[in-house]
Design an enzyme around this catalytic site. Structure first.
Site, PDB file in Angstrom:
ATOM      1  N   ARG A 120       0.893  -1.317  -0.090  1.00 58.85           N
ATOM      2  CA  ARG A 120       0.126  -0.064   0.057  1.00 58.85           C
ATOM      3  C   ARG A 120       0.731   1.271  -0.065  1.00 58.85           C
ATOM      4  NH1 ARG A 120      -3.105  -2.760   4.042  1.00 58.85           N
ATOM      5  NH2 ARG A 120      -4.722  -3.928   3.008  1.00 58.85           N
ATOM      6  N   LYS A 142       1.133  11.363 -10.315  1.00 58.30           N
ATOM      7  CA  LYS A 142       0.122  10.380 -11.122  1.00 58.30           C
ATOM      8  C   LYS A 142       0.898   9.159 -11.522  1.00 58.30           C
ATOM      9  CE  LYS A 142      -3.726  13.139 -13.123  1.00 58.30           C
ATOM     10  NZ  LYS A 142      -4.233  13.583 -14.295  1.00 58.30           N
ATOM     11  N   GLU A 184       4.388  18.460 -24.179  1.00 58.18           N
ATOM     12  CA  GLU A 184       3.772  18.745 -23.004  1.00 58.18           C
ATOM     13  C   GLU A 184       4.303  20.334 -22.598  1.00 58.18           C
ATOM     14  OE1 GLU A 184       1.526  16.767 -21.740  1.00 58.18           O
ATOM     15  OE2 GLU A 184       2.004  15.086 -21.771  1.00 58.18           O
ATOM     16  N   LYS A 226       4.073  22.771 -13.865  1.00 55.76           N
ATOM     17  CA  LYS A 226       3.527  21.591 -13.274  1.00 55.76           C
ATOM     18  C   LYS A 226       3.570  21.586 -11.812  1.00 55.76           C
ATOM     19  CE  LYS A 226       2.278  17.044 -13.518  1.00 55.76           C
ATOM     20  NZ  LYS A 226       2.340  15.589 -14.367  1.00 55.76           N
ATOM     21  N   GLU A 236      -6.389  16.244  -8.297  1.00 55.43           N
ATOM     22  CA  GLU A 236      -7.325  16.715  -9.235  1.00 55.43           C
ATOM     23  C   GLU A 236      -8.777  16.649  -8.996  1.00 55.43           C
ATOM     24  OE1 GLU A 236      -6.897  13.835 -12.660  1.00 55.43           O
ATOM     25  OE2 GLU A 236      -6.937  15.365 -14.249  1.00 55.43           O
ATOM     26  N   ARG A 240      -5.985  21.062 -11.428  1.00 56.94           N
ATOM     27  CA  ARG A 240      -5.373  20.008 -11.943  1.00 56.94           C
ATOM     28  C   ARG A 240      -5.667  19.505 -13.243  1.00 56.94           C
ATOM     29  NH1 ARG A 240      -1.172  15.410  -9.700  1.00 56.94           N
ATOM     30  NH2 ARG A 240      -0.256  14.808 -11.655  1.00 56.94           N
ATOM     31  N   ASN A 244      -4.682  18.346 -18.285  1.00 59.26           N
ATOM     32  CA  ASN A 244      -5.166  17.408 -19.258  1.00 59.26           C
ATOM     33  C   ASN A 244      -5.565  18.090 -20.614  1.00 59.26           C
ATOM     34  OD1 ASN A 244      -7.187  14.570 -19.378  1.00 59.26           O
ATOM     35  ND2 ASN A 244      -5.371  14.685 -18.117  1.00 59.26           N
ATOM     36  N   HIS A 247      -5.509  16.172 -23.902  1.00 58.86           N
ATOM     37  CA  HIS A 247      -5.527  14.828 -23.573  1.00 58.86           C
ATOM     38  C   HIS A 247      -7.017  13.963 -23.742  1.00 58.86           C
ATOM     39  CE1 HIS A 247      -1.759  16.017 -21.865  1.00 58.86           C
ATOM     40  NE2 HIS A 247      -1.383  14.595 -21.369  1.00 58.86           N
ATOM     41  N   HIS A 251      -5.466  10.729 -25.634  1.00 56.26           N
ATOM     42  CA  HIS A 251      -5.629   9.449 -25.063  1.00 56.26           C
ATOM     43  C   HIS A 251      -6.513   8.417 -26.117  1.00 56.26           C
ATOM     44  CE1 HIS A 251      -4.294  10.583 -20.510  1.00 56.26           C
ATOM     45  NE2 HIS A 251      -3.397  10.285 -21.559  1.00 56.26           N
ATOM     46  N   HIS A 263       2.727   9.467 -26.972  1.00 56.83           N
ATOM     47  CA  HIS A 263       1.811  10.124 -26.324  1.00 56.83           C
ATOM     48  C   HIS A 263       1.751  11.595 -26.515  1.00 56.83           C
ATOM     49  CE1 HIS A 263      -0.334  11.413 -22.578  1.00 56.83           C
ATOM     50  NE2 HIS A 263       0.626  12.398 -22.309  1.00 56.83           N
TER      51      HIS A 263
HETATM   52  N1  LIG Z   1       2.226  10.760 -14.801  1.00 60.10           N
HETATM   53  C1  LIG Z   1       2.104  11.775 -15.491  1.00 60.10           C
HETATM   54  O1  LIG Z   1       1.653  12.951 -15.059  1.00 60.10           O
HETATM   55  C2  LIG Z   1       2.526  11.783 -16.865  1.00 60.10           C
HETATM   56  C3  LIG Z   1       2.551  12.926 -17.768  1.00 60.10           C
HETATM   57  C4  LIG Z   1       2.970  12.918 -18.875  1.00 60.10           C
HETATM   58  C5  LIG Z   1       2.890  11.592 -19.604  1.00 60.10           C
HETATM   59  N2  LIG Z   1       2.791  10.442 -18.767  1.00 60.10           N
HETATM   60  C6  LIG Z   1       2.869   9.144 -19.550  1.00 60.10           C
HETATM   61  O2  LIG Z   1       4.244   9.065 -20.235  1.00 60.10           O
HETATM   62  C7  LIG Z   1       4.188   8.099 -21.071  1.00 60.10           C
HETATM   63  C8  LIG Z   1       5.205   9.034 -22.203  1.00 60.10           C
HETATM   64  O3  LIG Z   1       6.530   9.059 -21.624  1.00 60.10           O
HETATM   65  P1  LIG Z   1       7.739   9.202 -22.827  1.00 60.10           P
HETATM   66  O4  LIG Z   1       7.390  10.228 -24.002  1.00 60.10           O
HETATM   67  O5  LIG Z   1       8.856   9.607 -21.883  1.00 60.10           O
HETATM   68  O6  LIG Z   1       7.853   7.818 -23.479  1.00 60.10           O
HETATM   69  P2  LIG Z   1       8.452   6.533 -23.165  1.00 60.10           P
HETATM   70  O7  LIG Z   1       8.461   6.263 -21.631  1.00 60.10           O
HETATM   71  O8  LIG Z   1       7.635   5.543 -23.936  1.00 60.10           O
HETATM   72  O9  LIG Z   1       9.871   6.356 -23.803  1.00 60.10           O
HETATM   73  C9  LIG Z   1      10.130   6.716 -25.006  1.00 60.10           C
HETATM   74  C10 LIG Z   1      11.423   5.913 -25.483  1.00 60.10           C
HETATM   75  O10 LIG Z   1      12.633   6.659 -25.134  1.00 60.10           O
HETATM   76  C11 LIG Z   1      13.643   5.807 -24.722  1.00 60.10           C
HETATM   77  N3  LIG Z   1      14.521   6.291 -23.869  1.00 60.10           N
HETATM   78  C12 LIG Z   1      14.118   7.012 -22.602  1.00 60.10           C
HETATM   79  N4  LIG Z   1      15.060   7.481 -22.089  1.00 60.10           N
HETATM   80  C13 LIG Z   1      16.260   7.399 -23.137  1.00 60.10           C
HETATM   81  C14 LIG Z   1      17.639   7.996 -23.375  1.00 60.10           C
HETATM   82  N5  LIG Z   1      18.242   8.789 -22.283  1.00 60.10           N
HETATM   83  N6  LIG Z   1      18.441   7.547 -24.159  1.00 60.10           N
HETATM   84  C15 LIG Z   1      17.767   6.827 -25.337  1.00 60.10           C
HETATM   85  N7  LIG Z   1      16.465   6.327 -25.126  1.00 60.10           N
HETATM   86  C16 LIG Z   1      15.779   6.834 -24.285  1.00 60.10           C
HETATM   87  C17 LIG Z   1      12.837   4.747 -24.197  1.00 60.10           C
HETATM   88  O11 LIG Z   1      13.443   3.508 -24.180  1.00 60.10           O
HETATM   89  C18 LIG Z   1      11.484   4.426 -25.095  1.00 60.10           C
HETATM   90  O12 LIG Z   1      11.938   3.718 -26.210  1.00 60.10           O
HETATM   91  C19 LIG Z   1       3.088   7.998 -21.532  1.00 60.10           C
HETATM   92  O13 LIG Z   1       2.714   6.781 -20.992  1.00 60.10           O
HETATM   93  C20 LIG Z   1       2.192   8.735 -20.935  1.00 60.10           C
HETATM   94  O14 LIG Z   1       1.035   8.625 -20.602  1.00 60.10           O
HETATM   95  C21 LIG Z   1       2.633  10.474 -17.575  1.00 60.10           C
HETATM   96  O1  LIG Z   2      -0.492  15.368 -14.200  1.00 59.81           O
HETATM   97  C1  LIG Z   2      -1.508  15.650 -14.830  1.00 59.81           C
HETATM   98  O2  LIG Z   2      -2.603  15.685 -13.903  1.00 59.81           O
HETATM   99  C2  LIG Z   2      -2.038  15.316 -16.032  1.00 59.81           C
HETATM  100  O3  LIG Z   2      -2.967  15.290 -16.594  1.00 59.81           O
HETATM  101  C3  LIG Z   2      -0.590  15.568 -17.143  1.00 59.81           C
HETATM  102  C4  LIG Z   2      -0.700  14.503 -18.413  1.00 59.81           C
HETATM  103  O4  LIG Z   2       0.381  15.420 -19.098  1.00 59.81           O
HETATM  104  C5  LIG Z   2      -0.387  13.005 -18.304  1.00 59.81           C
HETATM  105  O5  LIG Z   2      -0.334  12.581 -19.481  1.00 59.81           O
HETATM  106  C6  LIG Z   2      -1.308  12.578 -17.319  1.00 59.81           C
HETATM  107  O6  LIG Z   2      -0.967  11.165 -17.196  1.00 59.81           O
HETATM  108  C7  LIG Z   2      -2.801  12.370 -17.925  1.00 59.81           C
HETATM  109  O7  LIG Z   2      -3.312  11.612 -16.697  1.00 59.81           O
HETATM  110  P1  LIG Z   2      -4.861  11.060 -16.794  1.00 59.81           P
HETATM  111  O8  LIG Z   2      -5.575  11.141 -15.534  1.00 59.81           O
HETATM  112  O9  LIG Z   2      -5.656  11.732 -17.736  1.00 59.81           O
HETATM  113  O10 LIG Z   2      -4.582   9.710 -17.152  1.00 59.81           O
HETATM  114 ZN   LIG Z   3       0.451  14.052 -20.945  1.00 62.17          ZN
END
Ligand SMILES: NC(=O)c1ccc[n+]([C@@H]2O[C@H](COP(=O)([O-])OP(=O)(O)OC[C@H]3O[C@@H](n4cnc5c(N)ncnc54)[C@H](O)[C@@H]3O)[C@@H](O)[C@H]2O)c1
Ligand SMILES: O=C(O)C(=O)C[C@@H](O)[C@H](O)[C@H](O)COP(=O)(O)O
Ligand SMILES: [Zn+2]
Length: 359
Positions: A120, A142, A184, A226, A236, A240, A244, A247, A251, A263
Site C-alpha cells: 500500500r 500520477k 507537453e 506543473k 485533481e 489540476r 489534461n 488529452h 488518449h 503520447h
Molecule cells: N504521470 C504523469 O503525470 C504523466 C504525464 C505525462 C505523460 N505521462 C505518460 O508518459 C508516457 C510517455 O513518456 P515518454 O514520452 O517519456 O515515452 P516512453 O517512456 O515510452 O519512452 C520513449 C522511448 O525513449 C527511450 N528512452 C528513454 N530515455 C532515453 C535516453 N535517455 N536515451 C535513449 N533512449 C531513451 C525509451 O527506451 C523509449 O523507447 C505515456 O505513457 C504517458 O501517458 C505521464
Molecule cells: O499530471 C496531470 O494531471 C496530467 O494530466 C498530465 C498529463 O500530461 C499526463 O499525460 C497524465 O498522465 C494524464 O493523466 P490522466 O489522468 O488523464 O490519465
Molecule cells: Zn500527458
C-alpha cells in the site's frame, strides 16, 4: 551550470525536482539510510543508463535489485506490474525499502504505480531520462498502467520522494521521442506560461534539441507550471484538470493505435482539437488556433488525424477520467493562459471540431 531545484508541495512530504547535469550524486540522499533494499525499475533497452544508478546505490550500501521491464508503453500493463510485485515479494521488500524508476514517462508511471501499490505504498524516487518524463510524467504523483479499455485507467496518486532530471541523459534520446516531450512543454505554454511559446517560436529548430539555446529555460518553466498546479491540487479535484489540455482526444488516439502512437504526438493533435472546440464555442479567435497549429508544426508535431477514425475516437473518449457519467468534459481555453472546462458539448460541436483536425 548549477542544479536548479523546484519544490513541489501540497502533501505531507514536499519534494524537490532537481534539474541539472550530473545530479546522480543526489540519489542516495533522497533514498535515505532507512532503505536496506532498492529496486531499480528500468527499461531493458536502457541498461547503460541504469548501470551508473545501480552502481551509485550499491556504493551507498544498499542491496540493489535491477528490475528490467519491456521498453516504453509495453511496460505500462497490469501484467508487468504483477510481475514486479512478484519480484518484490521474492526479494522480501518491506515498507522501509524503496523503488527507483529510471526511464521515460511510461517506465516512471509503472515504477510509481508499483511503489504505490506494494504494501500500500513504499517510497519512490524518479529519474526521468526523456524530455517528457522530466517536464511532466515524473512530477506530480500520477502513476498508473493502461488497460485494453483505455489509457491510464488503473493507477494511484503517489508522489515521489524526489525527482532527479539529469540533463546529461538527453542527448541519446531519439529526436522523435525528444519532440514528443515538446508537446507537453507547449501545453504548459498555452495553459499557463506563454513565455514558453515565445521561446519555442524564437528558435523552433533549437527547441527540438537538448543543446538548443532555450532548452534549459523551457524545461524549468514547464516543470514550474506543473509543480505549481499539482502543489495546489494533488488529487485533481479542480485546477489540476488543466494539465489534461489536449488529452481527451489524445488518449483516445493512443488507445485506437493500441498504444503504439507516441503520447506527445497524440496530445499535440488533441490540443488542436481542444483549440478548435474553444473557437467554435466562441471563446478564442482563429489566430490563437492558428498559433497552436503553427507552433506544433514548427517543431515537427502532428496537427491532424485520420477523418475516418472519428467514430472510434468518440467512443474511446467516453472513458476519459474527466467525464462525469455520460457527460464529456474538455479542457478548453477562454484566452491564452486561461484554461476552462467545457462540459457536455453537443454532438454537432464535437463533429465540427474534429472536421477541423481531420486529415
Ligand atoms: N504521470 C504523469 O503525470 C504523466 C504525464 C505525462 C505523460 N505521462 C505518460 O508518459 C508516457 C510517455 O513518456 P515518454 O514520452 O517519456 O515515452 P516512453 O517512456 O515510452 O519512452 C520513449 C522511448 O525513449 C527511450 N528512452 C528513454 N530515455 C532515453 C535516453 N535517455 N536515451 C535513449 N533512449 C531513451 C525509451 O527506451 C523509449 O523507447 C505515456 O505513457 C504517458 O501517458 C505521464
Ligand atoms: O499530471 C496531470 O494531471 C496530467 O494530466 C498530465 C498529463 O500530461 C499526463 O499525460 C497524465 O498522465 C494524464 O493523466 P490522466 O489522468 O488523464 O490519465
Ligand atoms: Zn500527458
Amino acid at each position: 551550470m548549477t542544479a536548479t531545484r523546484i519544490g513541489v508541495g501540497g502533501t505531507s512530504a514536499p519534494y524537490d525536482v532537481v534539474i541539472g547535469s550530473g545530479v546522480l550524486g543526489e540519489l542516495p540522499g533522497l533514498i535515505g539510510p532507512r532503505a536496506e533494499q532498492v529496486a531499480v525499475i528500468h527499461s531493458a533497452a536502457l541498461g547503460e543508463v541504469a548501470r551508473p544508478v545501480i552502481a551509485a546505490l550499491a556504493a551507498a550500501g544498499h542491496t540493489v535489485h535491477a528490475m528490467p521491464v519491456p521498453d516504453g508503453e509495453a511496460a505500462k500493463t497490469p501484467a508487468v506490474a504483477a510481475d514486479l510485485w512478484a519480484r518484490l515479494g521474492q526479494a522480501g521488500f518491506t515498507r522501509s525499502d524503496a523503488v527507483v524508476g529510471v526511464g521515460g514517462g511510461a517506465t516512471t508511471d509503472l515504477a510509481g504505480f508499483v511503489a504505490a501499490t506494494w504494501l500500500r505504498g513504499v517510497p519512490v524516487v524518479l529519474m526521468p531520462t526523456t524530455l517528457l518524463g522530466m517536464v511532466d510524467a515524473a512530477v506530480g504523483g500520477k502513476t498508473g498502467v493502461n488497460t485494453a479499455e483505455g489509457k491510464n485507467l488503473v493507477g494511484a496518486f503517489h508522489p515521489p520522494a524526489g525527482v532527479l532530471c539529469d540533463l546529461a541523459t538527453l542527448p541519446s534520446l531519439p529526436t522523435a521521442d525528444y519532440i514528443g516531450g515538446l508537446a507537453e512543454i507547449v501545453k504548459a505554454g498555452f495553459i499557463a506560461d506563454p513565455v514558453i511559446l515565445d521561446l519555442v517560436e524564437d528558435d523552433p529548430e533549437g527547441a527540438t534539441r537538448p543543446e538548443g539555446r532555450h532548452t534549459r529555460e523551457l524545461i524549468e518553466r514547464a516543470v514550474a507550471v506543473k509543480a505549481d498546479v499539482v502543489s495546489g491540487d494533488l488529487r485533481e479535484a479542480g485546477r489540476r484538470e488543466i494539465l489534461n489540455y489536449g488529452h481527451t482526444l489524445g488518449h483516445a488516439i493512443e488507445r485506437a493505435e493500441n498504444y503504439t502512437f507516441r503520447h506527445g504526438y497524440a496530445v499535440a493533435v488533441g490540443m488542436v482539437f481542444a483549440a478548435e472546440l474553444s473557437r467554435l464555442s466562441g471563446r478564442i479567435d482563429a489566430a490563437l488556433v492558428r498559433r497552436h497549429r503553427d507552433i506544433l508544426a514548427s517543431v515537427g508535431l502532428p496537427t491532424g488525424y485520420a477523418a475516418q477514425a472519428w467514430p472510434r475516437l468518440r467512443e474511446n473518449m467516453r472513458v476519459d477520467k474527466k467525464a462525469r457519467g455520460a457527460t464529456l468534459r474538455f479542457v478548453v481555453l477562454d484566452a491564452l493562459g486561461r484554461p476552462a472546462i467545457l462540459a457536455g458539448p453537443s454532438d454537432d460541436l464535437l463533429d465540427a471540431a474534429y472536421r477541423a483536425v481531420a486529415s
